[in-house]
Design a protein around this motif. Structure first.
Motif, PDB file in Angstrom:
ATOM      1  N   GLU A  49       0.690  -1.252  -0.155  1.00 35.26           N
ATOM      2  CA  GLU A  49      -0.128   0.040  -0.074  1.00 35.26           C
ATOM      3  C   GLU A  49       0.799   1.322  -0.127  1.00 35.26           C
ATOM      4  O   GLU A  49       0.733   2.320  -0.820  1.00 35.26           O
ATOM      5  CB  GLU A  49      -1.007  -0.166   1.364  1.00 35.26           C
ATOM      6  N   ARG A  52       2.427   1.630  -3.297  1.00 35.00           N
ATOM      7  CA  ARG A  52       1.511   2.324  -4.412  1.00 35.00           C
ATOM      8  C   ARG A  52       1.473   3.712  -4.179  1.00 35.00           C
ATOM      9  O   ARG A  52       1.147   4.606  -5.302  1.00 35.00           O
ATOM     10  CB  ARG A  52      -0.092   1.835  -4.161  1.00 35.00           C
ATOM     11  N   GLU A  53       1.559   4.283  -2.946  1.00 28.65           N
ATOM     12  CA  GLU A  53       1.264   5.752  -2.516  1.00 28.65           C
ATOM     13  C   GLU A  53       2.262   6.428  -3.157  1.00 28.65           C
ATOM     14  O   GLU A  53       2.106   7.676  -3.689  1.00 28.65           O
ATOM     15  CB  GLU A  53       0.769   5.819  -1.216  1.00 28.65           C
ATOM     16  N   ARG A  55       4.292   5.544  -5.510  1.00 26.72           N
ATOM     17  CA  ARG A  55       4.348   5.591  -6.962  1.00 26.72           C
ATOM     18  C   ARG A  55       3.236   6.772  -7.538  1.00 26.72           C
ATOM     19  O   ARG A  55       3.289   7.445  -8.462  1.00 26.72           O
ATOM     20  CB  ARG A  55       4.008   4.149  -7.633  1.00 26.72           C
ATOM     21  N   ARG A  56       1.997   6.748  -6.965  1.00 26.60           N
ATOM     22  CA  ARG A  56       1.175   7.995  -7.088  1.00 26.60           C
ATOM     23  C   ARG A  56       1.758   9.339  -6.903  1.00 26.60           C
ATOM     24  O   ARG A  56       1.592  10.124  -8.004  1.00 26.60           O
ATOM     25  CB  ARG A  56      -0.164   7.592  -6.265  1.00 26.60           C
ATOM     26  N   ARG A  57       2.543   9.486  -5.833  1.00 24.16           N
ATOM     27  CA  ARG A  57       3.054  10.642  -5.677  1.00 24.16           C
ATOM     28  C   ARG A  57       4.379  10.978  -6.907  1.00 24.16           C
ATOM     29  O   ARG A  57       4.366  12.085  -7.140  1.00 24.16           O
ATOM     30  CB  ARG A  57       3.728  10.745  -4.289  1.00 24.16           C
ATOM     31  N   GLY A  59       4.098  10.274  -9.588  1.00 21.42           N
ATOM     32  CA  GLY A  59       3.405  10.614 -10.759  1.00 21.42           C
ATOM     33  C   GLY A  59       2.949  11.970 -10.922  1.00 21.42           C
ATOM     34  O   GLY A  59       2.563  12.311 -12.140  1.00 21.42           O
ATOM     35  N   THR A  60       3.023  12.643  -9.864  1.00 28.56           N
ATOM     36  CA  THR A  60       2.703  13.924  -9.815  1.00 28.56           C
ATOM     37  C   THR A  60       3.803  15.016  -9.702  1.00 28.56           C
ATOM     38  O   THR A  60       3.903  16.375  -9.909  1.00 28.56           O
ATOM     39  CB  THR A  60       1.551  14.458  -8.490  1.00 28.56           C
ATOM     40  N   ARG A  66      10.678  12.650  -8.770  1.00 24.66           N
ATOM     41  CA  ARG A  66      10.058  11.369  -9.203  1.00 24.66           C
ATOM     42  C   ARG A  66      11.152  10.279  -9.172  1.00 24.66           C
ATOM     43  O   ARG A  66      10.703   9.165  -8.632  1.00 24.66           O
ATOM     44  CB  ARG A  66       9.600  11.503 -10.644  1.00 24.66           C
ATOM     45  N   GLU A  70      10.362   6.906  -6.738  1.00 24.42           N
ATOM     46  CA  GLU A  70      10.374   5.800  -7.371  1.00 24.42           C
ATOM     47  C   GLU A  70      11.242   4.640  -6.687  1.00 24.42           C
ATOM     48  O   GLU A  70      10.979   3.372  -6.565  1.00 24.42           O
ATOM     49  CB  GLU A  70      10.572   5.818  -8.829  1.00 24.42           C
ATOM     50  N   THR A 164       6.680  16.547  -2.736  1.00 28.60           N
ATOM     51  CA  THR A 164       5.509  16.911  -2.919  1.00 28.60           C
ATOM     52  C   THR A 164       5.016  18.198  -2.133  1.00 28.60           C
ATOM     53  O   THR A 164       3.786  18.249  -1.866  1.00 28.60           O
ATOM     54  CB  THR A 164       4.466  15.636  -2.851  1.00 28.60           C
TER      55      THR A 164
END
Length: 552
Positions: A49, A52-53, A55-57, A59-60, A66, A70, A164
């Motif tokens: 989990e 996933r979070e 990788r979501r960040r 992508g922004t 980035r 990653e 972020t």
């Protein structure tokens, strides 16, 4: 009252302090009430989990942000970490405790190894907190939200938070740990965020108004109306400076001084051009190799280089071959565990042990250069001997790359600069590592951040050695360490003989404006004032006083 630290850039900010929330408490070591299999399932689900979070960040954001996020996600999926969690669960503890112990063990191991891996250790501490927060259905420590713009103060910032940050709310960042090459400093510089790292600022009070002056590395508490007015005027001047038309870098007397970009992947090329980069002074190729089990193919490398070169037609692009080894371990390079990897098989030493990897990289770069009008140059990292420089230049030229140079990062190379430049075409000074090795101070350890300062006269004298060698032999001497991003230090470096400066693209405007205010003769006098100091702080003050005498 005034606190001090290492400033990142030249920005200045005014606002109330908001402290980062404290770390979560250490999980209990009490026995688990469920099976080890169930606890392993919980730990794996929580890690997935968090990955996933992250990788979501990722992508922004772009650039280093980035890449860092990653890389953190990949850490959570490392089989070695999973294996360690399993071992701790075998003792009958909870998933929370097993995760805490597993990450703590790896963190201690990496801290002991120093260098690049020590930096990753700080990332592991943050990952552990995030996984445990999921397991306990808690909110992980993070950036506060006081409901208004604020100055963020923290012991240190995790990459996931720094990358972020909401720049509409975070006016500046102050950290008690870290140095000028920490993740916080690098990401802050990329985002043009006002920041001071390694600050002696534990006494800052929640909600108190402060002025954060990155150029002078100070945090002023309880500012007067006059202090606020002066800071506001500085802010307005910086905004006007950033909006000024982009021109080629040059001094006040017309002396050209090319301003180039440091890039870590082709993705940042377009933004560097937009910000006025006249080429690339340092293209780091590690992005192609890190986290890979095998070296990338010649074709894959050539495609990446072609994407970079396409952004700089007719301009200089300096590519550094792979800078890896024991402190950035890659399985295909071989090598055993080393107690002090910063002094071990890294850079050119590792590549000589794995020559096919180097030759493939050079062949890929030569192939990309043949299809581009960019003026491609190649250089080797961590050169310490003239023989290494001569060997690399020969291999590069055999591969079809006629312009070959060396990084000057080791004091031995600086002291032998005339002989080095006798066998290569140019030198590029990496001030981050040169400072680290000159001062015997790990550039990633906050405890010695005051020593990891390129303003130290010992470092500046080595730079002068290289500058004088370049002038004597008619060979270019560039600066590609982050020291070039400090506008006043950039003037000093020019005065010491630098013929080009390369930096994070966000720093280009400030350096361009500062250089345009001084002549070559004035730059030499400002540099002489810094050289005549006993320590970094005195050198900085002496240079500023000399510059103020010329500029008013």
């Amino acid at each position: 009252m005034e606190y001090s630290g290492t400033g990142v850039g030249r920005g200045i900010a005014i606002g109330p302090v908001a402290w980062m929330s404290p770390p979560m408490p250490e999980p209990s070591a009490a026995p688990s009430l469920v099976t080890a299999e169930r606890e392993l399932e919980r730990a794996q689900d929580a890690a997935a989990e968090v990955a996933r979070e992250l990788r979501r960040r990722a992508g922004t954001v772009d650039g280093s942000g980035r890449e860092v996020l990653e890389a953190q996600a990949l850490m959570l999926e490392d089989p070695a970490v999973d294996s360690s969690v399993r071992e701790h669960l075998a003792r009958g503890v909870t998933a929370e405790r097993a995760v805490f112990d597993a990450f703590a063990g790896y963190r201690a191991l990496l801290m002991g190894m120093g260098g690049y891996l020590a930096e990753r250790a700080a990332d592991l501490a943050d990952l552990s907190q995030r996984v445990i927060a999921v397991l306990t259905h808690s909110s992980p420590p993070g950036v506060p939200d006081p409901g208004h713009p604020f100055v963020l103060v923290a012991n240190d910032l995790a990459p996931a938070d720094t990358a972020t940050l909401d720049l509409e709310q975070v006016l500046a960042v102050v950290t008690l740990e870290g140095g000028p090459t920490s993740h916080t400093a690098i990401l802050a510089r990329e985002k043009s965020l006002v920041a001071i790292v390694g600050a002696d600022a534990s006494g800052l009070v929640e909600g108190a108004t402060v002025i954060v002056d990155a150029e002078r590395g100070r945090i002023l508490t309880d500012p007067t109306a006059e202090d606020v007015a002066a800071a506001t005027a500085r802010q307005e001047a910086l905004v006007a400076e950033a909006a000024a038309p982009i021109t080629a870098g040059r001094l006040a007397d017309g002396t050209p001084m090319p301003l180039l970009a440091n890039l870590g992947s082709p993705d940042g090329a377009a933004e560097a051009v937009r910000l006025g980069a006249e080429g690339v002074g340092l293209f780091r190729t590690e992005f192609l190799f890190l986290d890979a089990e095998a070296a990338p193919t010649v074709e894959a490398q050539r495609d990446a280089y072609e994407r970079l070169l396409a952004a700089f037609p007719g301009r200089k692009v300096v590519v550094r071959v792979l800078d890896a080894g024991a402190d950035k371990p890659l399985a295909f390079l071989g090598g055993a565990h080393e107690e002090n990897p910063a002094l071990g098989l890294r850079g050119i030493r590792a590549l000589r042990r794995a020559e096919p990897v180097l030759r493939d990289q050079l062949d890929a770069l030569a192939g990309a250069a043949a299809r581009s009008s960019a003026k491609v140059e190649v250089m080797a990292p961590m050169i310490a001997t003239v023989e290494e420089a001569d060997w690399f230049a020969a291999v590069a030229r055999e591969s079809g790359l006629p312009v070959a140079g060396v990084m000057i990062e080791v004091p031995a190379a600086a002291l032998l600069a005339r002989r080095m430049l006798g066998v290569v075409d140019f030198a590029s000074i990496g001030t981050n590592d040169l400072t680290q090795y000159t001062m015997a101070a790990d550039r990633l350890l906050g405890g010695v951040a005051e020593l990891q300062d390129p303003w130290h006269p010992a470092v500046l004298r080595l730079v002068r050695e290289v500058g004088e060698a370049g002038a004597a032999l008619g060979k270019p001497v560039g600066i590609c360490g982050e020291a070039a991003a400090d506008p006043l230090l950039a003037v000093v470096l020019v005065g010491l003989g630098a013929t080009s400066l390369s930096m994070s693209p966000s720093a280009l405007a400030g350096v361009r404006a500062q250089l345009a205010r001084v002549t070559a003769a004035q730059a030499r006098e400002i540099a002489a004032a810094a050289l005549d100091a006993d320590d970094a702080a005195t050198a900085r003050r002496a240079a500023r006083a000399a510059a103020d005498a010329f500029l008013g």
